[in-house]
Scaffold this motif. Structure first.
Motif, PDB file in Angstrom:
ATOM      1  N   GLU A  96     -31.470  95.557 175.710  1.00  0.00           N
ATOM      2  CA  GLU A  96     -31.286  95.214 174.361  1.00  0.00           C
ATOM      3  C   GLU A  96     -29.826  95.346 173.844  1.00  0.00           C
ATOM      4  O   GLU A  96     -29.474  95.234 172.699  1.00  0.00           O
ATOM      5  CB  GLU A  96     -32.080  96.464 173.366  1.00  0.00           C
ATOM      6  N   SER A  97     -28.989  95.709 174.709  1.00  0.00           N
ATOM      7  CA  SER A  97     -27.655  95.846 174.425  1.00  0.00           C
ATOM      8  C   SER A  97     -26.846  94.329 174.129  1.00  0.00           C
ATOM      9  O   SER A  97     -27.489  93.450 174.088  1.00  0.00           O
ATOM     10  CB  SER A  97     -27.018  96.332 175.801  1.00  0.00           C
ATOM     11  N   LYS A  98     -25.475  94.653 173.649  1.00  0.00           N
ATOM     12  CA  LYS A  98     -24.877  93.554 173.210  1.00  0.00           C
ATOM     13  C   LYS A  98     -24.767  92.464 174.331  1.00  0.00           C
ATOM     14  O   LYS A  98     -24.852  91.541 173.859  1.00  0.00           O
ATOM     15  CB  LYS A  98     -23.626  94.190 172.802  1.00  0.00           C
ATOM     16  N   SER A 120     -27.468  86.937 177.205  1.00  0.00           N
ATOM     17  CA  SER A 120     -27.677  86.939 178.622  1.00  0.00           C
ATOM     18  C   SER A 120     -28.795  86.002 179.064  1.00  0.00           C
ATOM     19  O   SER A 120     -29.718  86.114 178.142  1.00  0.00           O
ATOM     20  CB  SER A 120     -27.746  88.166 179.736  1.00  0.00           C
ATOM     21  N   ASP A 121     -28.671  85.335 180.076  1.00  0.00           N
ATOM     22  CA  ASP A 121     -29.993  84.579 180.289  1.00  0.00           C
ATOM     23  C   ASP A 121     -31.009  85.419 180.994  1.00  0.00           C
ATOM     24  O   ASP A 121     -32.206  84.796 181.340  1.00  0.00           O
ATOM     25  CB  ASP A 121     -29.533  83.512 181.216  1.00  0.00           C
ATOM     26  N   GLY A 122     -30.697  86.610 181.554  1.00  0.00           N
ATOM     27  CA  GLY A 122     -31.853  87.393 182.312  1.00  0.00           C
ATOM     28  C   GLY A 122     -31.091  88.673 182.488  1.00  0.00           C
ATOM     29  O   GLY A 122     -29.768  88.881 182.396  1.00  0.00           O
ATOM     30  N   THR A 123     -31.998  89.784 182.850  1.00  0.00           N
ATOM     31  CA  THR A 123     -31.355  91.097 183.014  1.00  0.00           C
ATOM     32  C   THR A 123     -32.233  91.755 184.022  1.00  0.00           C
ATOM     33  O   THR A 123     -33.423  91.339 184.418  1.00  0.00           O
ATOM     34  CB  THR A 123     -31.615  91.894 181.726  1.00  0.00           C
ATOM     35  N   LEU A 124     -31.528  92.319 184.786  1.00  0.00           N
ATOM     36  CA  LEU A 124     -32.077  93.202 185.944  1.00  0.00           C
ATOM     37  C   LEU A 124     -31.924  94.794 185.346  1.00  0.00           C
ATOM     38  O   LEU A 124     -30.620  95.206 185.506  1.00  0.00           O
ATOM     39  CB  LEU A 124     -31.048  93.111 187.332  1.00  0.00           C
TER      40      LEU A 124
END
Ligand SMILES: O=C([C@H](O)CO)[C@H](O)[C@H](O)COP(=O)(O)O
Length: 187
Positions: A116-118, A123-127
Motif C-alpha cells: 500500500e506504499s507510495k 507499480s504494476d505488481g508487487t512482490l
C-alpha cells in the motif's frame, strides 16, 4: 559472546519470513522477467546492493539487465521492466525512478514489505516480503537485527530462488558452464 545463538535466530527469522512469501507473486515476477525486453534494477542503500547481486546473476543467466545509476545504463522504454527494491516502498529517489519509468511506458515491479506504499500505488505488481524494515511499523515481525537487515536478507534469498525457477522453466536454460563463462574474467 553468544554468536551461535544469534546465527540460529537470524536463520529462524529468515525461515519465518520466506515461508510467508506468496507463490503467485513470485510466479508473476518470474513471468515478467521472461517477457521483458530489458530489465532495469534500482534500490537505495542495502536494497540497492541486493538489486546489484540480482542483476549480476540475471546477466549470468543470459538476461539483458542494467543497474540504474551505472554510467552505461541506457534509457528505459516501453516493453522494458523496472524492478524497484524498497523495503518501505516510500524512498523518494526510487519513487521518482518508478514514476519516470511509467511515463516512458515501462512496467514497474516493486519488491517491498508494503504493498500500500507510495511506490506500490504506481507499480504494476508487487512482490511482498513480509519482513522488518528500518521503520519498525507495528505490523512488522519481531527481529533481533538492526534496521532493514531482515528485509535485505530475505530479498536476496527470494530473488535468488526466483532466478533458479525462471532459468529452470526457460527453454534455453543455460548450463552451469555457460553461466560461469559469462562471469567477469577481468577480476
Ligand atoms: O540501506 C538501507 C538501510 O540500511 C536499511 O537496511 C535501506 O535499504 C535504504 O535506506 C533504502 O530504504 P528502502 O527503500 O526502504 O529499502
Amino acid at each position: 559472546m553468544r554468536m551461535k545463538s544469534i546465527i540460529e535466530t537470524v536463520a529462524s527469522e529468515m525461515n519465518t519470513v520466506l515461508s510467508q512469501v506468496r507463490e503467485e507473486e513470485a510466479l508473476l515476477f518470474s513471468q515478467k522477467l521472461q517477457s521483458a525486453k530489458r530489465i532495469f534494477v534500482t534500490g537505495e542503500g542495502r536494497s540497492g546492493l541486493m538489486g546489484k547481486a540480482f542483476a549480476m546473476r540475471m546477466m549470468h543467466g543470459g538476461f539483458n539487465v542494467y543497474v540504474i545509476g551505472e554510467t552505461i545504463t541506457p534509457s528505459i522504454e516501453a516493453d522494458d521492466l523496472l524492478i524497484a527494491i524498497s523495503g518501505s516502498g516510500s524512498t523518494g529517489a526510487i519513487y521518482q525512478f518508478a514514476s519516470k519509468a511509467k511515463e516512458a511506458g515501462a512496467d514497474v515491479l516493486l519488491v517491498t514489505t508494503n504493498k500500500e506504499s507510495k511506490i506500490g500505488s504506481i507499480s504494476d505488481g508487487t512482490l511482498v516480503i513480509p519482513a522488518a524494515t528500518k521503520y519498525r511499523r507495528p505490523e512488522e515481525p519481531e527481529t533481533i537485527q538492526p534496521l532493514g537487515n531482515q528485509f535485505d536478507q530475505a530479498v536476496h534469498l527470494v530473488l535468488d530462488a526466483i532466478i533458479i525457477g525462471t532459468l529452470e522453466s526457460s527453454k534455453d536454460q543455460p548450463s552451469f558452464a555457460e553461466m560461469t563463462k559469462r562471469h567477469a574474467n577481468l577480476e
